[in-house]
Structure formats: structure tokens, C-alpha cells
Design an enzyme around this catalytic site. Structure first.
Site, PDB file in Angstrom:
ATOM      1  N   LYS A 185       1.320  -1.062  -0.355  1.00  0.00           N
ATOM      2  CA  LYS A 185       0.312  -0.062   0.036  1.00  0.00           C
ATOM      3  C   LYS A 185       0.711   1.230   0.038  1.00  0.00           C
ATOM      4  O   LYS A 185       1.805   2.311   0.966  1.00  0.00           O
ATOM      5  CB  LYS A 185      -0.789   0.115   0.694  1.00  0.00           C
ATOM      6  CG  LYS A 185      -2.283   0.388   1.130  1.00  0.00           C
ATOM      7  CD  LYS A 185      -2.230   2.184   0.388  1.00  0.00           C
ATOM      8  CE  LYS A 185      -1.800   3.029   2.079  1.00  0.00           C
ATOM      9  NZ  LYS A 185      -1.501   5.191   0.981  1.00  0.00           N
ATOM     10  N   THR A 242       0.771   7.396  12.725  1.00  0.00           N
ATOM     11  CA  THR A 242       0.566   6.893  11.515  1.00  0.00           C
ATOM     12  C   THR A 242       0.421   5.122  12.663  1.00  0.00           C
ATOM     13  O   THR A 242       0.211   3.906  12.500  1.00  0.00           O
ATOM     14  CB  THR A 242       1.010   7.037   9.726  1.00  0.00           C
ATOM     15  OG1 THR A 242      -0.479   7.659  10.028  1.00  0.00           O
ATOM     16  CG2 THR A 242      -0.152   5.619   9.417  1.00  0.00           C
ATOM     17  N   GLU A 260       9.112   2.033  11.294  1.00  0.00           N
ATOM     18  CA  GLU A 260      10.433   2.951  10.733  1.00  0.00           C
ATOM     19  C   GLU A 260      10.058   4.285  10.571  1.00  0.00           C
ATOM     20  O   GLU A 260       9.059   4.437   9.318  1.00  0.00           O
ATOM     21  CB  GLU A 260      11.057   2.665   9.558  1.00  0.00           C
ATOM     22  CG  GLU A 260      12.528   2.797   9.559  1.00  0.00           C
ATOM     23  CD  GLU A 260      12.703   4.114   8.537  1.00  0.00           C
ATOM     24  OE1 GLU A 260      11.504   5.330   9.204  1.00  0.00           O
ATOM     25  OE2 GLU A 260      13.082   4.367   7.202  1.00  0.00           O
ATOM     26  N   LEU A 261      10.226   5.063  11.787  1.00  0.00           N
ATOM     27  CA  LEU A 261       9.190   6.468  11.867  1.00  0.00           C
ATOM     28  C   LEU A 261      10.136   6.879  11.557  1.00  0.00           C
ATOM     29  O   LEU A 261      11.089   7.388  11.161  1.00  0.00           O
ATOM     30  CB  LEU A 261       8.636   6.153  12.944  1.00  0.00           C
ATOM     31  CG  LEU A 261       7.042   4.839  13.569  1.00  0.00           C
ATOM     32  CD1 LEU A 261       6.866   5.010  14.790  1.00  0.00           C
ATOM     33  CD2 LEU A 261       6.681   4.822  12.063  1.00  0.00           C
ATOM     34  N   CYS A 295      13.551  10.552   6.440  1.00  0.00           N
ATOM     35  CA  CYS A 295      13.289   9.601   8.270  1.00  0.00           C
ATOM     36  C   CYS A 295      14.731   9.988   8.486  1.00  0.00           C
ATOM     37  O   CYS A 295      14.399  10.646  10.148  1.00  0.00           O
ATOM     38  CB  CYS A 295      13.031   9.138   8.023  1.00  0.00           C
ATOM     39  SG  CYS A 295      14.048   7.391   7.199  1.00  0.00           S
ATOM     40  N   GLU A 394      10.121  16.706  13.571  1.00  0.00           N
ATOM     41  CA  GLU A 394      10.614  16.497  12.579  1.00  0.00           C
ATOM     42  C   GLU A 394       9.993  17.349  11.803  1.00  0.00           C
ATOM     43  O   GLU A 394       8.580  17.188  11.492  1.00  0.00           O
ATOM     44  CB  GLU A 394      10.497  15.418  12.298  1.00  0.00           C
ATOM     45  CG  GLU A 394      10.432  14.697  10.988  1.00  0.00           C
ATOM     46  CD  GLU A 394      10.482  13.225  10.943  1.00  0.00           C
ATOM     47  OE1 GLU A 394       8.940  12.628  10.481  1.00  0.00           O
ATOM     48  OE2 GLU A 394      11.416  12.588  10.058  1.00  0.00           O
TER      49      GLU A 394
HETATM   50  N1  LIG Z   1       9.633   8.385   8.336  1.00  0.00           N
HETATM   51  C1  LIG Z   1       9.785   8.433   6.999  1.00  0.00           C
HETATM   52  O1  LIG Z   1      10.137   8.219   6.606  1.00  0.00           O
HETATM   53  C2  LIG Z   1       8.218   9.604   6.712  1.00  0.00           C
HETATM   54  C3  LIG Z   1       8.110  10.438   7.424  1.00  0.00           C
HETATM   55  N2  LIG Z   1       7.028  10.908   7.540  1.00  0.00           N
HETATM   56  C4  LIG Z   1       6.674  12.167   8.189  1.00  0.00           C
HETATM   57  O2  LIG Z   1       5.048  11.748   8.581  1.00  0.00           O
HETATM   58  C5  LIG Z   1       4.793  12.945   8.170  1.00  0.00           C
HETATM   59  C6  LIG Z   1       3.527  12.936   7.281  1.00  0.00           C
HETATM   60  O3  LIG Z   1       3.160  12.389   6.841  1.00  0.00           O
HETATM   61  P1  LIG Z   1       2.601  11.151   5.496  1.00  0.00           P
HETATM   62  O4  LIG Z   1       2.085  10.851   3.975  1.00  0.00           O
HETATM   63  O5  LIG Z   1       1.191  12.426   6.318  1.00  0.00           O
HETATM   64  O6  LIG Z   1       2.958  10.610   6.904  1.00  0.00           O
HETATM   65  P2  LIG Z   1       1.986   9.024   6.940  1.00  0.00           P
HETATM   66  O7  LIG Z   1       2.149   7.881   7.787  1.00  0.00           O
HETATM   67  O8  LIG Z   1       0.415   9.305   6.953  1.00  0.00           O
HETATM   68  O9  LIG Z   1       1.848   8.236   5.257  1.00  0.00           O
HETATM   69  C7  LIG Z   1       2.281   6.986   5.129  1.00  0.00           C
HETATM   70  C8  LIG Z   1       1.859   5.837   4.748  1.00  0.00           C
HETATM   71  O10 LIG Z   1       0.611   5.581   6.210  1.00  0.00           O
HETATM   72  C9  LIG Z   1      -0.377   5.753   5.082  1.00  0.00           C
HETATM   73  N3  LIG Z   1      -1.520   5.688   6.280  1.00  0.00           N
HETATM   74  C10 LIG Z   1      -2.087   6.578   6.579  1.00  0.00           C
HETATM   75  N4  LIG Z   1      -2.892   6.916   7.548  1.00  0.00           N
HETATM   76  C11 LIG Z   1      -2.713   4.938   8.022  1.00  0.00           C
HETATM   77  C12 LIG Z   1      -4.035   4.503   8.882  1.00  0.00           C
HETATM   78  N5  LIG Z   1      -4.475   4.624   9.436  1.00  0.00           N
HETATM   79  N6  LIG Z   1      -3.829   2.846   9.089  1.00  0.00           N
HETATM   80  C13 LIG Z   1      -2.693   2.673   7.738  1.00  0.00           C
HETATM   81  N7  LIG Z   1      -1.934   3.404   6.577  1.00  0.00           N
HETATM   82  C14 LIG Z   1      -2.130   4.252   7.376  1.00  0.00           C
HETATM   83  C15 LIG Z   1      -0.250   6.929   3.985  1.00  0.00           C
HETATM   84  O11 LIG Z   1      -1.642   6.144   3.286  1.00  0.00           O
HETATM   85  C16 LIG Z   1       0.989   6.218   3.617  1.00  0.00           C
HETATM   86  O12 LIG Z   1       0.703   5.243   2.637  1.00  0.00           O
HETATM   87  C17 LIG Z   1       5.587  14.255   7.528  1.00  0.00           C
HETATM   88  O13 LIG Z   1       5.393  15.405   7.372  1.00  0.00           O
HETATM   89  C18 LIG Z   1       6.705  13.412   8.397  1.00  0.00           C
HETATM   90  O14 LIG Z   1       6.580  14.250   9.341  1.00  0.00           O
HETATM   91  C19 LIG Z   1       5.984  11.108   6.127  1.00  0.00           C
HETATM   92  C20 LIG Z   1       6.890   9.784   5.796  1.00  0.00           C
HETATM   93  C21 LIG Z   1       8.210   9.352   5.343  1.00  0.00           C
HETATM   94  N1  LIG Z   2      18.298   7.238   1.741  1.00  0.00           N
HETATM   95  C1  LIG Z   2      17.174   6.089   2.467  1.00  0.00           C
HETATM   96  C2  LIG Z   2      16.336   7.254   3.214  1.00  0.00           C
HETATM   97  C3  LIG Z   2      14.940   6.420   3.264  1.00  0.00           C
HETATM   98  C4  LIG Z   2      13.868   6.853   4.464  1.00  0.00           C
HETATM   99  O1  LIG Z   2      13.799   8.491   4.789  1.00  0.00           O
HETATM  100  O2  LIG Z   2      13.488   6.341   5.011  1.00  0.00           O
END
Ligand SMILES: NC(=O)C1=CN([C@@H]2O[C@H](COP(=O)(O)OP(=O)(O)OC[C@H]3O[C@@H](n4cnc5c(N)ncnc54)[C@H](O)[C@@H]3O)[C@@H](O)[C@H]2O)C=CC1
Ligand SMILES: NCCCC(=O)O
Ligand code: NA
Length: 505
Positions: A185, A242, A260-261, A295, A394
Site C-alpha cells: 500500500k 500513523t 520505521e518512523l 527520515c 521532525e
Molecule cells: N519516516 C519516514 O520516512 C516518513 C515520515 N513522514 C512524516 O510524516 C509526516 C506526514 O506525512 P504523511 O504522508 O501524512 O505520513 P503517513 O504516516 O500518514 O503516511 C505513510 C503511509 O501510511 C499510510 N497511512 C496513513 N494513515 C494510515 C492508517 N490509519 N492506517 C494505515 N496506513 C495509513 C499512508 O497512506 C501512507 O501510505 C511527514 O510530514 C513526515 O514528518 C512521512 C513520510 C515518510
Molecule cells: N536514504 C534513504 C532514506 C530512507 C528514508 O527516508 O526512510
């Protein structure tokens, strides 16, 4: 390399080896963050589609063409996927940039990493064959034992938008290598290349149901996956809120999760560095690569006071030199952030920092020359204290905050002053000092004299609120395996725990 006019393919959900319209027939627009224009749409799955995909995955596991494969057979599929990714590299990279705003340079590098990660997991799948059944010697005559490594079952993989196809690959490749059937997903904000992975799987003849790809909104498509009773594990990368929801949903079925948050990673720069410019460039790359949407971004610069002024001056010179443009333009090094929501969020962090008394040393606004698109200047914030939001939270955008230190003790205290624990970087030429920091950092990833280089052979993940479990390396595959012990009693003698009945009883 850039093919500007790549048509956006119109796809359905990829379930059971074919394209299927979502049960509720809904679609979500695809927005190009560089132009704010709608470029097409993706299918929006709901719980009904999740049920269909889970059944397809279960059938794949029960069928010989996937469920009874050896690691070597699965490796062939993974290598075929890798080859197709390379064959379609320029098209995929352009689609990735159009969808997510990543610079073409970074999208192209991602595609190489995607192919390499499938290749690497093909090797792991082959190696699994010799480890599938491992004898354990108990040094007892009456027992023969061994351990089996088997696929865990149906794996739910929920991924983010910052490295759309690469983050999916970090989970899909080991799940398939292990022999699981997977349901991916991807993020609704950038799903195009993940759907193209479906097309690649179709083209190479991956057995139906081995990988299913459901695009859609988090609460509508991700949540039913996390709470599905027949999904055996969830691997998630994304935000902390999430992650908490997913862990809570999975807990109802005692379903293992890996999370992995987020992060708020530090980079410490000592005054003993040989070359200021090299340290400056790593500092920039550590926070502004992928427009800061990483991240592990080292977004807290912890700078030794004695070099602070000279370092910041060089940092400004280098920052002003960064080319900010449409991500498809040659030499673009900073594209837009992914969405209007993320744009507003990043600007709010900057204005909150200002309101709390920090100084915006550079940036903080939309670049003057770009009137449309979700662009934010690379931003450097000083006069930060540890109670400020900008120090603690973040941002996930190109925003670096800076604090200075005098002593090693102060530096490590500042570095570990975070609820997160994903990555840390230290720049110093003193080997003993680097070892002290490696030990003291409370994170899962340590970079020495660099920040961000990532290799698929090494474990990736954090501690504290950055989550738990690991992607990548052999550790990234283990979570898709069930470890089964088999104990055989080999003696002809009775066990003799109970008193044997007499002959006439
Ligand atoms: N650790 C990382 O690599 C990431 C961190 N983030 C952080 O999150 C913030 C918000 O970004 P979002 O796109 O809203 O992240 P998100 O955590 O909501 O989205 C990530 C994934 O989770 C899914 N998701 C959302 N709600 C869900 C639920 N209730 N149950 C299951 N799956 C669900 C989304 O559709 C997407 O596929 C960003 O500003 C950033 O700070 C966002 C993306 C990646
Ligand atoms: N260089 C890969 C970073 C991956 C991540 O943001 O989760
Ligand atoms: Na998009």
C-alpha cells in the site's frame, strides 16, 4: 536523460496478477508538486479490495508456483524485476520526479538502488535454500532436532512518499525473497512508480497474488490492511501517529509489526576537521538532500563554538549555490516538497521558530523565481534553544537548525536530546572521540565523517520513537520468516515419565 513527456499511465489496482478496478470505483488525483497541476489519477482501494487482495495472496501461498518455490526460483523473479527496472530506468525516474518532486538526479539514483536491492535480495533468497533446514546438535542420543525457516505468510507493506519506489522495494524485495505473498500500500501522494512495479511483475510473469499493489488513502486502504486477521505481519515506514495506529490495529491480532518512523537526527561537527568545505557539504547533503524529506535527515547541526562563525559563513555560501528548480531541469539539486499539505506544514514550522525567538539565518520562504509549485528555500535557523519546536519536531523539509557546543559532554547531551533515535552523524578526525560518540549515540544508524549514504547490505532502523525492527541487509529479510523448531524422539526406549500400566490392566 530527462524524458519530459512521459505519459502518466492510467492503472487499476494490481491484484492476483491482473489490473482490477477498485470495488467502489473511486480514484484519487495525481498532483505534480512542481506545477500544482493534476496529471492523472490512481485507483482508490477500500476494505473490500483489501479482502480480495488478501485472498489472492493466500491462494498464491497455497499454490505450488509460488508457495512451493525454492529461494533459487524466487531469485530468478527478483533478478527479472531488477533487469526490467533498469530497462525502464529513465521512464521510471521521470515519473518519480513528476509525482514526488524529487530531482531527476535523485530519482535516477533511486532506480539504480531499486534494481540493486532486488538483486541483493535475490542473493539472500538463494542463500536461504541452504539455511532452510538447519540441524541443531543437542548432543543427546534420543533426540534429533532442526530448525526450519519458512515464509511467515501474507505481508502487508505500507510505505511513504519520500522515496516512493525505493521504500516499497526495501520491503517488497525481502518479502518475496522470503517466500511471503505481499500486499503493498504505497502513499496516495506518490504511487505512480509503485503501480509500474505491478506492470513489471505482470511482464516478467511473477505468479499471480505473490505481489498485490493497492493504492489508496491511509484510513481507507492502509487501515484495513493493518487490521486484517489474515495479514500475518505489517512493515510500515511513515509518521509516528500513523505508526501508533498501525501498531494498535495489529495488536488486536498479536500481529508482528516493524515500524520505521520519524527522526530529528543530529550532526556534530568538531573543530578538528581537516577540511571545512567537506564538512559543510555533508552538512548540506545531510539536511537538504531529497528536499529534506528524509527520515534520517541530520536536521540538527551541533557545531563546536570555536569554528561556528567560519563554518556558518561557508554554509551560507554553499547554500546560496544550490540550484532550486523544476526537478526535471538539469543540475536541479532542490525540488519542491511533495504536496501543498507538506508545503504549509514546513512554512508553519519556520514561522513558529521565528515566533519562538529563533533567527532565520537564510531562506524561510518560497524562492522568488518560482511562482508556482511547492518550493521552499533551503533554510538555516540559528539562536535555537532546546525547548523550541524546531529543535524537537521532525520538519520533513529543507530546514536545518543550529546549536553550538563547547565540550564533548555538551555535544553528546544535545545529540541525544530527542524523543527520536534513528540516525546520528559525527565529523571529527579524532578516532577515539569518534568511537566514544559511536557508543554514546542513542540511534540505530551512525555516520562518521558523512551523512546519509545508505547501503542495502546494512540494517536500517531506529530506537526510541523512531520505531523498531530493521529494513535492509539480512535483518530486513528475517522479519518475513517463521522460525519453526522440529524435535524428533529417536530412541526406541519408552519415555518413562508415567508409570506403565501392568500387562493385565
Ligand atoms: N519516516 C519516514 O520516512 C516518513 C515520515 N513522514 C512524516 O510524516 C509526516 C506526514 O506525512 P504523511 O504522508 O501524512 O505520513 P503517513 O504516516 O500518514 O503516511 C505513510 C503511509 O501510511 C499510510 N497511512 C496513513 N494513515 C494510515 C492508517 N490509519 N492506517 C494505515 N496506513 C495509513 C499512508 O497512506 C501512507 O501510505 C511527514 O510530514 C513526515 O514528518 C512521512 C513520510 C515518510
Ligand atoms: N536514504 C534513504 C532514506 C530512507 C528514508 O527516508 O526512510
Ligand atoms: Na504527487
Amino acid at each position: 536523460m530527462a524524458i519530459r513527456n512521459v505519459p502518466i499511465p492510467s492503472r487499476q489496482l494490481y491484484i492476483d496478477g491482473e489490473w482490477r478496478e477498485p470495488v467502489k470505483k473511486k480514484r484519487i488525483p495525481i498532483i505534480n508538486p512542481a506545477t500544482e497541476e493534476i496529471m492523472g489519477d490512481i485507483p482508490a482501494a477500500t476494505g473490500e479490495d483489501v479482502d480480495i487482495a488478501v485472498e489472492a495472496a493466500q491462494r498464491a501461498l497455497a499454490r505450488g508456483d509460488w508457495g512451493s518455490t525454492t529461494g533459487a526460483q524466487r531469485a530468478k523473479y527478483l533478478r527479472a524485476i531488477a533487469a526490467k527496472v533498469l530497462e525502464k530506468k529513465s521512464e521510471l525516474a521521470t515519473l518519480e520526479s513528476l509525482d514526488s518532486g524529487k530531482t531527476l538526479l535523485e530519482s535516477a539514483a533511486d532506480m539504480d538502488d531499486v534494481a540493486a536491492c532486488f538483486e541483493y535480495n535475490a542473493d539472500l533468497a538463494e542463500a536461504l535454500d541452504s539455511k532452510r533446514k538447519t540441524p541443531v546438535n543437542l548432543h543427546l542420543d534420543s533426540f534429533k532436532t532442526y530448525v526450519l525457516r519458512e515464509p511467515l505468510g501474507v505481508a502487508g507493506l505500507i510505505t511513504p512518499w519520500n522515496y516512493p519506489l525505493l521504500m516499497a522495494t526495501w520491503k517488497v524485495a525481502p518479502a518475496l525473497a522470503a517466500g511471503c505473498a505481499a500486499i503493498l500500500k504505497p502513499s496516495e501522494l506518490a504511487s505512480i512508480t509503485c503501480l509500474e512495479l505491478g506492470e513489471i511483475c505482470r511482464e516478467i510473469g511473477l505468479p499471480p497474488g505473490a505481489l498485490n499493489i493497492l493504492t489508496g488513502l491511509g484510513p481507507e486502504a492502509g487501515a484495513p490492511l493493518a487490521s486484517h486477521p489474515h495479514v500475518d505481519t505489517i512493515s510500515f515506514t511513515g509518521s509516528v501517529p500513523t505508526g501508533i495506529k498501525i501498531m494498535t490495529a495489529a495488536a488486536q491480532f498479536v500481529k508482528p509489526v516493524t515500524l520505521e518512523l520519524g527522526g530529528k537526527s543530529p550532526i556534530i561537527v568538531f573543530d578538528d576537521i581537516d577540511n571545512l568545505d567537506i564538512a559543510v557539504e555533508w552538512t548540506l547533503f545531510g539536511c537538504f538532500a531529497n528536499t529534506g524529506q528524509v527520515c534520517s535527515a541530520t536536521s540538527r547541526l551541533i557545531l563546536q563554538e570555536s569554528i561556528a562563525s567560519e563554518f556558518l559563513n561557508r554554509l551560507l555560501v554553499w547554500t546560496k549555490n544550490i540550484k532550486i528548480s523544476d526537478p526535471l531541469e538539469e543540475d536541479c539539486k532542490l525540488g519542491p516538497v511533495v504536496s501543498s499539505g507538506q508545503y504549509e506544514k514546513v512554512l508553519k514550522f519556520i514561522s513558529n521558530a521565528k515566533n519562538e525567538g529563533a533567527t532565520i539565518l537564510y531562506g524561510g520562504e518560497r524562492p522568488q523565481h518560482l511562482k508556482k509549485g511547492y518550493y521552499v528555500q533551503p533554510t538555516i535557523i540559528t539562536d535555537v534553544n532546546t525547548s523550541m519546536e524546531i529543535w524537537k519536531e521532525e520538519v520533513f523539509g529543507p530546514v536545518l537548525c543550529v546549536k553550538t557546543f563547547k565540550t564533548e559532554e555538551e555535544a553528546i547531551e544535545l545529540a541525544n536530546d530527542s524523543k527520536y533515535g534513528l540516525a546520528s552523524a559525527v565529523m571529527s578526525k579524532n578516532v577515539e572521540r569518534r568511537e566514544r560518540f559511536t557508543k554514546a549515540f542513542q540511534t540505530g544508524i551512525i555516520w562518521i565523517n558523512c551523512s546519509q549514504p545508505t547501503f542495502h547490505q546494512l540494517p536500517w532502523g531506529g530506537k526510541k520513537r523512531s520505531g523498531f525492527g530493521r529494513d535492509l541487509g539480512e535483518w530486513g529479510l528475517e522479519k518475513y520468516l517463521n522460525i519453526k523448531q522440529v524435535t524428533e524422539y529417536t530412541s526406541d526406549e519408552p519415555w518413562a515419565f508415567y508409570k506403565a500400566p501392568s500387562k493385565n490392566q
